[in-house]
Design an enzyme around this catalytic site. Structure first.
Site, PDB file in Angstrom:
ATOM      1  N   GLY A   3       0.820  -1.213   0.000  1.00  0.00           N
ATOM      2  CA  GLY A   3       0.000   0.000   0.000  1.00  0.00           C
ATOM      3  C   GLY A   3       0.855   1.265   0.000  1.00  0.00           C
ATOM      4  O   GLY A   3       1.642   1.483   0.920  1.00  0.00           O
ATOM      5  N   PHE A   6      -1.385   6.865   2.496  1.00  0.00           N
ATOM      6  CA  PHE A   6      -0.786   7.703   3.540  1.00  0.00           C
ATOM      7  C   PHE A   6       0.062   6.882   4.514  1.00  0.00           C
ATOM      8  O   PHE A   6       1.157   7.276   4.883  1.00  0.00           O
ATOM      9  CB  PHE A   6      -1.889   8.427   4.315  1.00  0.00           C
ATOM     10  CG  PHE A   6      -2.534   9.519   3.532  1.00  0.00           C
ATOM     11  CD1 PHE A   6      -1.923  10.754   3.423  1.00  0.00           C
ATOM     12  CD2 PHE A   6      -3.739   9.318   2.887  1.00  0.00           C
ATOM     13  CE1 PHE A   6      -2.496  11.776   2.693  1.00  0.00           C
ATOM     14  CE2 PHE A   6      -4.328  10.332   2.154  1.00  0.00           C
ATOM     15  CZ  PHE A   6      -3.714  11.565   2.050  1.00  0.00           C
ATOM     16  N   GLY A   7      -0.459   5.725   4.922  1.00  0.00           N
ATOM     17  CA  GLY A   7       0.244   4.914   5.917  1.00  0.00           C
ATOM     18  C   GLY A   7       1.494   4.272   5.340  1.00  0.00           C
ATOM     19  O   GLY A   7       2.590   4.385   5.919  1.00  0.00           O
ATOM     20  N   GLU A 165     -19.538  16.613   1.729  1.00  0.00           N
ATOM     21  CA  GLU A 165     -18.739  17.336   0.741  1.00  0.00           C
ATOM     22  C   GLU A 165     -19.313  17.145  -0.666  1.00  0.00           C
ATOM     23  O   GLU A 165     -19.417  18.095  -1.447  1.00  0.00           O
ATOM     24  CB  GLU A 165     -17.277  16.873   0.815  1.00  0.00           C
ATOM     25  CG  GLU A 165     -16.586  17.424   2.056  1.00  0.00           C
ATOM     26  CD  GLU A 165     -15.249  16.777   2.389  1.00  0.00           C
ATOM     27  OE1 GLU A 165     -14.620  17.241   3.343  1.00  0.00           O
ATOM     28  OE2 GLU A 165     -14.847  15.811   1.706  1.00  0.00           O
ATOM     29  N   ASP A 294      -6.241   2.782   7.764  1.00  0.00           N
ATOM     30  CA  ASP A 294      -7.662   2.440   7.777  1.00  0.00           C
ATOM     31  C   ASP A 294      -7.899   0.945   7.951  1.00  0.00           C
ATOM     32  O   ASP A 294      -8.963   0.535   8.428  1.00  0.00           O
ATOM     33  CB  ASP A 294      -8.320   2.872   6.453  1.00  0.00           C
ATOM     34  CG  ASP A 294      -8.543   4.372   6.373  1.00  0.00           C
ATOM     35  OD1 ASP A 294      -8.102   5.075   7.295  1.00  0.00           O
ATOM     36  OD2 ASP A 294      -9.159   4.829   5.391  1.00  0.00           O
ATOM     37  N   ALA A 310      -6.359  10.441   7.451  1.00  0.00           N
ATOM     38  CA  ALA A 310      -4.998  10.441   6.916  1.00  0.00           C
ATOM     39  C   ALA A 310      -3.926  10.663   7.998  1.00  0.00           C
ATOM     40  O   ALA A 310      -2.932   9.932   8.019  1.00  0.00           O
ATOM     41  CB  ALA A 310      -4.892  11.474   5.804  1.00  0.00           C
TER      42      ALA A 310
HETATM   43  C1  LIG Z   1     -13.577  10.549  -0.380  1.00  0.00           C
HETATM   44  C2  LIG Z   1     -12.692  10.532   0.843  1.00  0.00           C
HETATM   45  C3  LIG Z   1     -12.455  11.696   1.549  1.00  0.00           C
HETATM   46  C4  LIG Z   1     -11.627  11.696   2.656  1.00  0.00           C
HETATM   47  N1  LIG Z   1     -11.400  12.874   3.321  1.00  0.00           N
HETATM   48  C5  LIG Z   1     -10.504  12.899   4.330  1.00  0.00           C
HETATM   49  C6  LIG Z   1     -10.163  14.146   4.958  1.00  0.00           C
HETATM   50  O1  LIG Z   1     -10.687  15.203   4.596  1.00  0.00           O
HETATM   51  N2  LIG Z   1      -9.238  14.123   5.960  1.00  0.00           N
HETATM   52  C7  LIG Z   1      -8.644  12.962   6.359  1.00  0.00           C
HETATM   53  O2  LIG Z   1      -7.783  12.980   7.240  1.00  0.00           O
HETATM   54  N3  LIG Z   1      -8.958  11.774   5.814  1.00  0.00           N
HETATM   55  C8  LIG Z   1      -9.871  11.720   4.800  1.00  0.00           C
HETATM   56  N4  LIG Z   1     -10.189  10.523   4.211  1.00  0.00           N
HETATM   57  C9  LIG Z   1      -9.631   9.295   4.772  1.00  0.00           C
HETATM   58  C10 LIG Z   1      -8.190   9.087   4.347  1.00  0.00           C
HETATM   59  O3  LIG Z   1      -8.070   9.211   2.945  1.00  0.00           O
HETATM   60  C11 LIG Z   1      -7.764   7.700   4.809  1.00  0.00           C
HETATM   61  O4  LIG Z   1      -7.861   7.657   6.209  1.00  0.00           O
HETATM   62  C12 LIG Z   1      -6.335   7.383   4.395  1.00  0.00           C
HETATM   63  O5  LIG Z   1      -6.234   7.381   2.993  1.00  0.00           O
HETATM   64  C13 LIG Z   1      -5.911   6.019   4.954  1.00  0.00           C
HETATM   65  O6  LIG Z   1      -4.610   5.761   4.549  1.00  0.00           O
HETATM   66  P1  LIG Z   1      -4.150   4.250   4.321  1.00  0.00           P
HETATM   67  O7  LIG Z   1      -2.679   4.330   4.039  1.00  0.00           O
HETATM   68  O8  LIG Z   1      -4.614   3.410   5.426  1.00  0.00           O
HETATM   69  O9  LIG Z   1      -4.941   3.765   3.029  1.00  0.00           O
HETATM   70  P2  LIG Z   1      -5.061   4.400   1.583  1.00  0.00           P
HETATM   71  O10 LIG Z   1      -4.605   5.804   1.555  1.00  0.00           O
HETATM   72  O11 LIG Z   1      -6.439   4.101   1.148  1.00  0.00           O
HETATM   73  O12 LIG Z   1      -4.033   3.573   0.703  1.00  0.00           O
HETATM   74  C14 LIG Z   1      -4.184   2.204   0.470  1.00  0.00           C
HETATM   75  C15 LIG Z   1      -3.279   1.838  -0.688  1.00  0.00           C
HETATM   76  O13 LIG Z   1      -3.205   0.420  -0.752  1.00  0.00           O
HETATM   77  C16 LIG Z   1      -3.316   0.008  -2.089  1.00  0.00           C
HETATM   78  N5  LIG Z   1      -3.864  -1.352  -2.070  1.00  0.00           N
HETATM   79  C17 LIG Z   1      -5.057  -1.745  -1.583  1.00  0.00           C
HETATM   80  N6  LIG Z   1      -5.204  -3.076  -1.695  1.00  0.00           N
HETATM   81  C18 LIG Z   1      -4.071  -3.529  -2.269  1.00  0.00           C
HETATM   82  C19 LIG Z   1      -3.616  -4.825  -2.638  1.00  0.00           C
HETATM   83  N7  LIG Z   1      -4.347  -5.932  -2.435  1.00  0.00           N
HETATM   84  N8  LIG Z   1      -2.400  -4.931  -3.226  1.00  0.00           N
HETATM   85  C20 LIG Z   1      -1.633  -3.828  -3.442  1.00  0.00           C
HETATM   86  N9  LIG Z   1      -2.016  -2.594  -3.095  1.00  0.00           N
HETATM   87  C21 LIG Z   1      -3.213  -2.436  -2.518  1.00  0.00           C
HETATM   88  C22 LIG Z   1      -4.226   1.022  -2.727  1.00  0.00           C
HETATM   89  O14 LIG Z   1      -4.038   1.063  -4.138  1.00  0.00           O
HETATM   90  C23 LIG Z   1      -3.793   2.305  -2.034  1.00  0.00           C
HETATM   91  O15 LIG Z   1      -2.775   2.977  -2.725  1.00  0.00           O
HETATM   92  C24 LIG Z   1     -11.028  10.494   3.093  1.00  0.00           C
HETATM   93  C25 LIG Z   1     -11.263   9.313   2.388  1.00  0.00           C
HETATM   94  C26 LIG Z   1     -12.095   9.321   1.273  1.00  0.00           C
HETATM   95  C27 LIG Z   1     -12.332   8.054   0.504  1.00  0.00           C
END
Ligand SMILES: Cc1cc2nc3c(=O)[nH]c(=O)nc-3n(C[C@H](O)[C@H](O)[C@H](O)COP(=O)(O)OP(=O)(O)OC[C@H]3O[C@@H](n4cnc5c(N)ncnc54)[C@H](O)[C@@H]3O)c2cc1C
Length: 415
Positions: A3, A6-7, A165, A294, A310
């Site tokens: 992934g 952000f994380g 939004e 997440d 995020a």
């Molecule tokens: C529409 C929307 C609005 C948002 N607004 C806000 C906001 O205003 N403020 C805020 O703080 N947060 C907001 N969030 C939440 C925030 O985006 C998430 O909390 C954050 O992106 C989580 O980060 P993450 O690294 O856990 O996952 P993500 O950022 O979702 O990244 C996951 C990554 O894993 C990859 N992936 C998934 N499955 C696989 C797999 N099987 N194999 C390889 N790669 C894979 C994906 O392609 C992606 O790049 C919003 C979310 C959405 C959907």
């Protein structure tokens, strides 16, 4: 690292100076700034404004290798990540799973997803944009008043930040951007309905702030319905309780769940399919595997969880990177502790609410300026920050949205 959201990115960064080799695997070649995705869905921004190639982001981290591929299964016994498409599996000493969440239609995926797309990816945002803009085109040509009204009815399901939004931006699109662009219809007559199952929108905020957000939405002309759960969704509309609403555009912002990869970890998951992790974010039975962002259900306090935002994912990424370094140095793990830096939501072009640490609350234009500053600051890439800022200034002055393109339109939808 699975992934590049952000994380995952933050975990890779935190290991940049460690004597380790990092493989960053993502199914997509880009990191996506999801907080501004609703702007792509409503024609305010283009995908390239809010996404950046992962290879480019980590180009200076010499110990990081980027692999484009989808993880299909994690084999903890063999310490391998099995990839889709038959590519050779990736072997790990330590694994960080940061795959985020996917949309959930509460078990109705097969029936509802096609009629009510969610908003998690660039593809979904572009599909929403296409449906929204095409709805006006269909309405322009439709002579039957009831059918025309169905094309001009937009329903957003879910009163969290994404739903609010989206609804605010859809209302502005109809009231400001599109006004005067059509001859048979008046886009200002479009109905935007936001339905929320509970008794208030933006539940993560105080009652005062969520009340303020409601008033701002209503001023934009959004019809907000409370206590209304979608009972049936199809291509012609949806049923809310006993009421049938004819609407050709339904957008889903009501729920998320952990993706299918998480189940292959064969460890405990919560009701949303997120992985229950130990205090240091590793699996309770496997200190070499961390789940962050997440995808992780991280307890804070008795019955509360770290929110899926995020900043939390970034903090967890940093923490997982540090724990790996501690383990390599023979040091014991440390528990993760989330530092809440506040939360914000925007409603339309100059209204927002913000809850800051210490109980400070902002609303109105001031909150919107704070929202704008934070979102531009955290966008990845200098080019993106400049582009988004210019587009916003332009939109603010002219009410115009620069990305009103209808793309991927196949055959017109049959009635
Ligand atoms: C529409 C929307 C609005 C948002 N607004 C806000 C906001 O205003 N403020 C805020 O703080 N947060 C907001 N969030 C939440 C925030 O985006 C998430 O909390 C954050 O992106 C989580 O980060 P993450 O690294 O856990 O996952 P993500 O950022 O979702 O990244 C996951 C990554 O894993 C990859 N992936 C998934 N499955 C696989 C797999 N099987 N194999 C390889 N790669 C894979 C994906 O392609 C992606 O790049 C919003 C979310 C959405 C959907």
């Amino acid at each position: 690292m699975i992934g590049g959201g952000f994380g995952g990115l933050e975990a890779a960064r935190s290991l940049a100076r460690a004597a380790v080799r990092v493989t960053l695997l993502d199914a997509r070649n880009h990191h996506l700034f999801q907080p501004l995705l609703y702007q792509v869905a409503t024609a305010g921004l283009s995908p390239g404004d809010i996404a950046e190639p992962i290879r480019h982001i980590v180009r200076r981290l010499k110990n990081v290798r980027v692999v484009l591929g989808r993880a299909e299964r994690i084999d903890r016994a063999a310490r391998q990540v099995v990839l889709a498409g038959g590519a050779s599996p990736l072997t790990y000493d330590y694994l960080v799973v940061a795959t985020g969440v996917i949309n959930s239609w509460f078990g109705k995926e097969q029936e509802w997803a096609e009629h009510a797309p969610g908003l998690k990816s660039v593809e979904e945002a572009l599909e929403i944009r296409r449906r929204v803009l095409m709805a006006y085109e269909h309405a322009e040509l439709e002579e039957d008043p009831a059918r025309r009204q169905a094309w001009l009815t937009f329903v957003v399901v879910g009163g969290g930040p994404t739903g609010v939004e989206l609804a605010g931006a859809l209302a502005e699109l109809s009231r400001n951007t599109l006004a005067g662009n059509f001859r048979s219809i008046d886009p200002r007559e479009a109905r935007v309905i936001l339905c929320e199952g509970g008794d208030r929108i933006l539940r993560a905020f105080s009652e005062q702030l969520s009340g303020q957000a409601l008033r701002s939405l209503e001023q934009l002309g959004v019809d907000v319905r409370f206590g209304s759960y979608a009972a049936e969704v199809n291509g012609q509309g949806l049923t809310l309780g006993d009421e049938r609403i004819d609407a050709r555009t339904i957008l889903w912002a009501a729920g998320v769940k952990g993706g299918p990869l998480l189940a292959t970890l064969e460890t405990e998951q919560d009701r949303m399919g997120r992985v229950r992790v130990a205090p240091d974010l590793s699996l309770p039975a496997d200190p070499r595997v961390f789940v962050i962002g997440d995808a992780a259900a991280v307890r804070q306090g008795e019955d509360d969880f770290v929110p899926g935002v995020a900043p939390a994912a970034m903090q967890m990424g940093r923490h997982a990177g540090e724990q790996i370094q501690r383990a390599l140095a023979g040091q014991p793990p440390q528990p993760f502790s989330y530092l809440d830096k506040g939360s914000m939501a925007t409603i339309g072009r100059s209204q927002a609410i913000a809850a800051l640490p210490g109980g400070l609350e902002l609303r109105g234009l001031l909150a919107w300026l704070a929202w704008l500053a934070v979102h531009i600051m955290f966008l990845i890439g200098f080019r993106n920050r400049i582009l988004v800022l210019i587009q916003w200034m332009w939109a603010y002055m002219t009410f115009q949205r620069g990305a009103r393109l209808i793309t991927n339109e196949g055959e017109p939808r049959a009635d």
